[in-house]
Design a protein around this motif. Structure first.
Motif, PDB file in Angstrom:
ATOM      1  N   TYR A   7      39.248  44.902  48.917  1.00  0.00           N
ATOM      2  CA  TYR A   7      38.119  44.018  49.229  1.00  0.00           C
ATOM      3  C   TYR A   7      37.975  43.040  48.064  1.00  0.00           C
ATOM      4  N   HIS A   9      37.027  40.969  44.841  1.00  0.00           N
ATOM      5  CA  HIS A   9      36.353  41.285  43.583  1.00  0.00           C
ATOM      6  C   HIS A   9      35.915  39.993  42.908  1.00  0.00           C
ATOM      7  N   PRO A  10      34.773  40.014  42.261  1.00  0.00           N
ATOM      8  CA  PRO A  10      34.376  38.839  41.492  1.00  0.00           C
ATOM      9  C   PRO A  10      35.109  38.819  40.146  1.00  0.00           C
ATOM     10  N   ILE A  92      30.557  36.322  37.865  1.00  0.00           N
ATOM     11  CA  ILE A  92      29.298  36.920  37.398  1.00  0.00           C
ATOM     12  C   ILE A  92      29.340  36.906  35.880  1.00  0.00           C
TER      13      ILE A  92
ATOM     14  N   ALA B  11      35.508  45.599  39.671  1.00  0.00           N
ATOM     15  CA  ALA B  11      34.543  45.672  40.770  1.00  0.00           C
ATOM     16  C   ALA B  11      33.156  45.574  40.143  1.00  0.00           C
ATOM     17  N   VAL B  12      32.194  45.057  40.895  1.00  0.00           N
ATOM     18  CA  VAL B  12      30.824  44.977  40.388  1.00  0.00           C
ATOM     19  C   VAL B  12      29.884  45.693  41.363  1.00  0.00           C
ATOM     20  N   PHE B  48      28.457  48.576  45.934  1.00  0.00           N
ATOM     21  CA  PHE B  48      29.203  47.368  45.600  1.00  0.00           C
ATOM     22  C   PHE B  48      28.497  46.092  46.048  1.00  0.00           C
ATOM     23  N   VAL B  49      28.598  45.069  45.206  1.00  0.00           N
ATOM     24  CA  VAL B  49      28.036  43.754  45.514  1.00  0.00           C
ATOM     25  C   VAL B  49      29.002  43.029  46.458  1.00  0.00           C
ATOM     26  N   ILE B  92      31.796  47.440  36.802  1.00  0.00           N
ATOM     27  CA  ILE B  92      30.677  46.982  35.973  1.00  0.00           C
ATOM     28  C   ILE B  92      29.422  47.067  36.830  1.00  0.00           C
TER      29      ILE B  92
END
Lengths: 222, 222
Positions: A7, A9-10, A92, B11-12, B48-49, B92
């Motif tokens: 999925y 990821h930022p 972010i 991942a955030v 998850f965001v 994070i």
């Protein structure tokens, strides 16, 4: 090499607001961006977090790489995550700040910065990304901390007078501060004591010199 | 579908600490994890965001999905990013917290939680990930805010006595608070006023009732 995830990821960056007092004004350290986006514009020092790197390490590393400044302890400020804040991809940013004494002011542009400089908070250039908002948040936090912490002592020399300390508060807040209330409040914190000596400046009455009782108890912006 | 990047991305997630007072003790809302890692263990609600989602939206959404609670305003607490804090990959976590009144306490386990419950902060189960550290940070922030904000008024009914307000402070800090200093300090904030009425409880002297002067000026944990 490329990295694939199930999925999206930022990206995560750190940005750092370093304040200091120069020429009797609160200044902030900015870099001029060498690369797109916002090439040639001023921004807070910062950059991408390495995948195996602690966030505060990334903040100190980017600051050092881009400006030459070793700020010591950086306090985490806030995490900015508006989905459209970076034109490249979702980024972010975890932000940090510090207030440093003017004797640590040697700066040099390096890494992906093509310039570095101190700017008075009261007259800033236009800033890249949402860095104006980050800086507003940092400045508000700094002012708030003046009221409930001893952050300003970080800027004082070993001994100082009450007018000198009050002056630092006035420079940061850009407001005139009532002398009597200020002394009462500061002495009420119980972190400074008279040295027994006085200092005379110009035609003023001599002013008592104070020192911090225990340096280890002075808030490192907590 | 998969997503590919030129350099590795973390991942955030968001995690949320919701405090409330129940049975005369400060409680925090936890969920029991239905899935690995830490399956069957208690954790803060979170997840998850989404790639196009604001951070505070993700926090409110995950809280609602996992616990049924709509906390209203969530304050950002701190971002936790130790590289090894999640066994799956670099994760994070941007964390949020709120103190909510006990009349919003209807909870239900949903989404990827197999249980949900209130736990007294003073006797917590073992927590997944670094959630014990997150909760410590949230609790310290909450206590600090009692001193320099009006956060506790969020828990008070329309009118209340000084002993009732002091009791809320005592329940949160688990410390006895000096009556006279407390009244003086609270009245000094200038945010409450006497209603002109009194309340009598048991054999105690009647106590003055107070109300918040302007609800809009009460800190939503700022």
């Amino acid at each position: 090499m490329s990295y694939t995830y199930e999925y999206p990821h930022p990206a995560v960056t750190v940005d750092v607001a370093i304040f200091s007092i120069r020429h009797d004004a609160l200044n902030v350290l900015l870099i001029k961006r060498a690369l797109a986006p916002y090439q040639g514009e001023w921004a807070l020092p910062g950059g991408f977090v390495e995948i195996d790197e602690a966030l505060e390490h990334a903040a100190a590393r980017e600051l050092k790489e881009e400006t030459g400044v070793d700020a010591g302890y950086l306090e985490q400020l806030y995490t900015f995550g508006r989905p459209d804040r970076d034109p490249r991809e979702r980024v972010i940013s975890v932000t940090y700040f510090a207030l440093i004494p003017s004797d640590r002011l040697e700066i040099r542009a390096a890494s992906d910065a093509e310039g570095v400089g101190w700017f008075p908070v009261a007259s800033l250039p236009e800033l890249a990304f949402d860095h104006a908002e980050i800086l507003d948040t940092a400045f508000e936090r700094l002012k708030a901390k003046l009221d409930y912490s001893t952050i300003a002592f970080q800027l004082m020399p070993a001994t100082f007078t009450m007018p000198e300390l009050r002056h630092v508060y006035e420079v940061i807040t850009r407001e005139e501060i009532d002398k009597r209330n200020f002394s009462k409040k500061i002495l009420g914190l119980g972190v400074i004591e008279p040295t027994g000596e006085e200092k005379r400046e110009g035609a003023h009455r001599p002013a008592k010199l104070y020192r911090v009782i225990d340096r280890s108890k002075v808030d490192v912006i907590k």
